[in-house]
Design a protein around this motif. Structure first.
Motif, PDB file in Angstrom:
ATOM      1  N   ASN A   9       0.836  -1.205   0.000  1.00  0.00           N
ATOM      2  CA  ASN A   9       0.000   0.000   0.000  1.00  0.00           C
ATOM      3  C   ASN A   9       0.872   1.256   0.000  1.00  0.00           C
ATOM      4  N   ILE A  13       0.938   4.197  -2.918  1.00  0.00           N
ATOM      5  CA  ILE A  13       0.686   5.617  -2.619  1.00  0.00           C
ATOM      6  C   ILE A  13       1.899   6.465  -3.000  1.00  0.00           C
ATOM      7  N   TYR A  17       1.735   9.560  -5.802  1.00  0.00           N
ATOM      8  CA  TYR A  17       1.780  10.950  -5.328  1.00  0.00           C
ATOM      9  C   TYR A  17       3.209  11.483  -5.179  1.00  0.00           C
ATOM     10  N   GLU A  44       3.369   7.857   4.334  1.00  0.00           N
ATOM     11  CA  GLU A  44       2.097   7.677   3.647  1.00  0.00           C
ATOM     12  C   GLU A  44       0.917   7.788   4.605  1.00  0.00           C
ATOM     13  N   PHE A  48      -1.922  10.640   4.364  1.00  0.00           N
ATOM     14  CA  PHE A  48      -3.346  10.306   4.298  1.00  0.00           C
ATOM     15  C   PHE A  48      -4.132  11.021   5.387  1.00  0.00           C
ATOM     16  N   SER A 167      -7.835  11.797  -0.383  1.00  0.00           N
ATOM     17  CA  SER A 167      -8.046  10.756   0.628  1.00  0.00           C
ATOM     18  C   SER A 167      -9.000   9.679   0.112  1.00  0.00           C
ATOM     19  N   ILE A 170      -7.037   7.472  -2.223  1.00  0.00           N
ATOM     20  CA  ILE A 170      -6.161   6.538  -1.506  1.00  0.00           C
ATOM     21  C   ILE A 170      -6.965   5.368  -0.956  1.00  0.00           C
TER      22      ILE A 170
END
Length: 351
Positions: A9, A13, A17, A44, A48, A167, A170
């Motif tokens: 994960n 991310i 980004y 990350e 978030f 958000s 994500i």
């Protein structure tokens, strides 16, 4: 405590980004997360958490300020406390302090008056009532973020004005099957800033007195010369409006004292709810009010008194000779104002 995001994960991310200014800055500050020995968030996760708060703010700004900010620090503490109840109570307070401080710095970077002033002040006010805040963590991380204030300011202005909700993106990256609500940005439209209503029976004399005051403020280095005299007249016309006046006088306490005296002047009226020196400073001039009146020099206090004198229609205007005797170097434009030769652009009576 285990990190909330799995390695895959975090990689996803990071790749998506990596060009985002906020992510880049937070990643550079990852060494600061070592201060949180119990929770130890990764970049990350901090990224978030910041985004989910910003997304709630941009979706419903007024509701967020009224209903969320007063409880925001406690809500953050409760969320981090529930992640791992085996942690000491102090660890969630540390994480809440870091994230709250991070959010405060980011909104403070915004050039939007509502976010950069109103939201920031509401957050500071809410924080004042909270126990167990780790101001040392907030301060250390804030000093780091201040080094990227321009970069963050450009990013946050663009992001808060967009219809993107990172958000939510994500959440879908982590779990493609999750259902997220469809939401749109509801931009906060700041109300026009308060102005002052300078009243006088004789409009010709009123205009002349205001032109004299404007020239004095410019020559004293209190304001930049406006694009037109209309901007200055608008400030004394009594209608809420952004007048495009730029205050440059120092110390900043001069502006607060000047407005305080103007609001108490018998010929200056404003019956609007919420009008105060503080609200005008923040919303008309985009500055923070300073109440440190002891820093105002006697010369500046005398200048404020001269403004009050000139705006009182019962007082005869000082002559050119009298001002020269007081040591004031009269410029040619101000002389023309006194002599009545400068063109008056418009009347001051509100329609």
């Amino acid at each position: 405590m285990q990190q909330r995001f799995l390695p895959e994960n975090r990689d996803t991310i990071s790749r998506k980004y990596e060009v985002c200014s906020l992510y880049q800055v937070l990643n550079r500050g990852r060494n600061h997360y070592a201060l949180l020995s119990g929770i130890m968030p990764c970049t990350e996760e901090v990224f978030f958490d910041v985004l989910r708060i910003l997304d709630d703010l941009k979706e419903s700004p007024e509701e967020f300020v009224e209903n969320r900010i007063p409880h925001l620090f406690f809500d953050l503490f409760a969320e981090y406390r529930n992640l791992d109840k085996s942690l000491s109570e102090d660890e969630p307070y540390k994480m809440a302090s870091l994230l709250f401080g991070c959010l405060l710095c980011i909104v403070s970077c915004s050039s939007n008056i509502y976010y950069g002033v109103s939201v920031k002040n509401a957050m500071c006010g809410g924080l004042a009532k909270v126990p167990n805040v780790h101001f040392d963590i907030m301060q250390e991380f804030s000093v780091f973020l201040d080094g990227y204030s321009k970069q963050l300011g450009l990013w946050v202005d663009e992001y808060l004005n967009s219809d993107e909700f990172f958000s939510d993106e994500i959440r879908l990256l982590i779990n493609p099957n999750i259902k997220t609500k469809s939401r749109r940005h509801k931009p906060k439209k700041p109300k026009n800033p308060h102005t002052l209503f300078y009243t006088q029976v004789d409009n010709q004399t009123k205009n002349k007195r205001l032109q004299i005051v404007m020239r004095l403020w410019i020559d004293w280095g209190w304001i930049e010369e406006p694009e037109s005299v209309d901007c200055f007249f608008d400030f004394f016309a009594g209608k809420p409006k952004h007048c495009n006046l730029k205050w440059i006088g120092t110390p900043a306490a001069i502006l607060n004292e000047l407005l305080r005296r103007l609001l108490a002047h018998p010929n200056v009226k404003n019956d609007e709810t919420g009008c105060s020196a503080k609200s005008i400073i923040e919303n008309q001039f985009s500055l923070t009010a300073s109440y440190n009146s002891e820093r105002i020099k006697s010369e500046e206090k005398s200048r404020i008194e001269l403004v009050m004198y000139i705006l009182n229609p019962k007082n005869p205007l000082p002559t050119l000779d009298q001002l020269s005797e007081d040591g004031y170097d009269m410029d040619e434009v101000l002389k023309e104002v006194y002599l009545g030769n400068l063109h008056i652009i418009k009347d001051l009576n509100p329609q």
